[in-house]
Design an enzyme around this catalytic site. Structure first.
Site: not given
Ligand code: 2M8
Length: 443
Positions: A46, A179, A214, A414
């Site tokens: 990411w 998000d 979520r 997280e």
């Molecule tokens: C979360 O976002 C992803 C989509 O990009 C997801 O929920 O599937 C967010 O917390 C984002 O800020 C972060 O970069 C990503 C990976 O840790 O997870």
């Protein structure tokens, strides 16, 4: 400002032991040239995660931090966009949704050599690259010579393809990194939540994390719709700025964009180049941010929905992030600190850990649901950096102590409940481990 020390256990924690545990997490999440945020929930690279991860890796092995960033730059598109996910070809398409077959980057002319998503994330990479350049010593300039053009391309893409009235717009909540922030509730209301999309698509996130922590199915359906529309328009930014259903100016994204220009100025100097264009760009963005997003009444930077052209009233941690900018006009840093320590965020107060992602006083505050209240280590670290930029060292130190205490109490989760410190979301999360390493190493 009066700052309470973090819980007394902090002093007794064995920082070396925590650092060793953090190293184990980032090593286990390494897949040869980059680090996944989490083996199961996020099994690819990411974008902004890699920047935070590189900040930690520089203390373990600066060359590994350099590889992390260069690997991401290898996924950059010809137009300069740095995609929010670089997919690992060794992982099956259905391991994460939306995967490569959804984004279809390989269908595009001049596509990057590996599959990627088509949206972006906050441009925090130059901050990490500058730190890695310094840490690498004699090979720092070789790294900078490779990283600098990619970083300049990233920011040129934002400036040329993604601005409205001089500030960057995000066209999907995922582009903000925050998000599921309640600030997006109002703009997302205009996006139909078509649950029949789940006849064709399956969420994978709730296989690996509790659904109560979520986004809801309704919000996920909106995320899918927005991504599909952008993809089907060939990721055309003229189209998305004029016809996209979500076109928002985010203070966190823009604050980091300006900050990254300051880091690019330092890299340019190191490379013997003229830093002036970066300095003037940082100043220009800072001025636009203050003119368009500062709310004296709310004591914070607010997001702006460009479609009706209104400021969104929510106080979120994104509105505190521009504190990283040293060039803010007098009065704003003090007002931001008052908001940070006041009832909305209570930072530094007894019984509060780090900086909550959302306003305690808003009825939508939720201490467990993803970006709707929990404390995250990346945004807490960014606020601590902002405090340091304005001489608020005691509170900055307290926030870094909080980061260590949260991990010591709950592990490399997280996100964390800002009141109880309990851990949520996935385990062994890379940026939690990497930023722990960073704050411990920086003392
Ligand atoms: C979360 O976002 C992803 C989509 O990009 C997801 O929920 O599937 C967010 O917390 C984002 O800020 C972060 O970069 C990503 C990976 O840790 O997870």
């Amino acid at each position: 400002m009066v700052v309470t020390r973090a819980t007394s256990e902090v002093a007794d924690l064995d920082h070396d032991q925590l650092a060793r545990m953090a190293i184990r997490v980032v090593i286990e999440n390494w897949h040869g040239h980059a680090t996944v945020p989490s083996r199961r929930l996020y099994p690819h690279q990411w974008s902004w995660d890699s920047a935070f991860i590189a900040l930690g890796l520089q203390h373990l092995a600066p060359s590994r931090a350099a590889v992390e960033l260069l690997s991401l730059f290898g996924a950059q598109w010809a137009d300069g966009r740095l995609p929010h996910i670089a997919f690992n070809p060794a992982v099956t398409d259905d391991a994460y949704f939306p995967g490569p077959s959804f984004w279809r980057s390989s269908w595009l002319e001049g596509h990057p050599p590996i599959d990627t998503s088509g949206i972006i994330q906050p441009p925090v990479h130059a901050i990490a690259a500058r730190a890695v350049m310094d840490r690498l010593g004699s090979s720092g300039l070789d790294f900078a010579a490779r990283a600098y053009p990619a970083l300049v391309g990233q920011n040129s893409y934002i400036r040329e393809r993604r601005t409205v009235d001089g500030l960057a717009v995000v066209v999907h909540p995922w582009e903000t990194g925050l998000d599921n922030s309640p600030a997006w509730d109002e703009p997302l209301r205009a996006v139909p939540a078509d649950l029949s999309l789940f006849e064709s698509y399956t969420r994978r996130d709730i296989d690996h994390a509790r659904s109560s922590e979520r986004p809801t199915d309704e919000d996920y359906a909106r995320y899918i719709r927005l991504a599909l529309a952008y993809r089907d328009a060939g990721y055309d930014d003229d189209w998305v700025r004029s016809s996209g259903e979500f076109v928002v100016v985010d203070p966190g994204f823009n604050g980091l964009w300006a900050w990254s220009e300051l880091a690019l100025a330092q890299m340019a100097r190191g490379l013997g180049r003229n830093p002036d264009r970066h300095l003037s760009e940082a100043e220009r963005i800072t001025t636009a941010l203050v003119d368009q997003l500062w709310s004296g009444a709310r004591g914070i930077f607010l997001a702006r929905d460009t479609r009706p052209g209104v400021l969104l009233g929510e106080r979120t941690v994104a509105g505190l992030i521009p504190l990283v900018l040293p060039g803010l006009p007098d009065g704003i840093p003090t007002a931001l600190c008052a908001t940070l320590t006041g009832p909305s965020f209570c930072a530094g107060q007894p019984g509060v850990h780090g900086v909550p992602s959302f306003d305690f006083t808003d009825p939508r505050f939720n201490s467990r649901r993803y970006w709707r209240g929990p404390t995250w280590l990346n945004t807490t670290w960014l606020v601590a950096e902002g405090l340091r930029a304005h001489g608020e060292d005691a509170l900055a130190r307290r926030l870094c102590d909080d980061m260590v205490a949260l991990v010591a109490g709950a592990g490399f989760r997280e996100y964390f409940n800002p009141r109880t410190g309990s851990g949520h979301g996935t385990n062994n999360f890379s940026w939690s481990a990497a930023l722990l390493l960073h704050v411990v190493a920086e003392g």
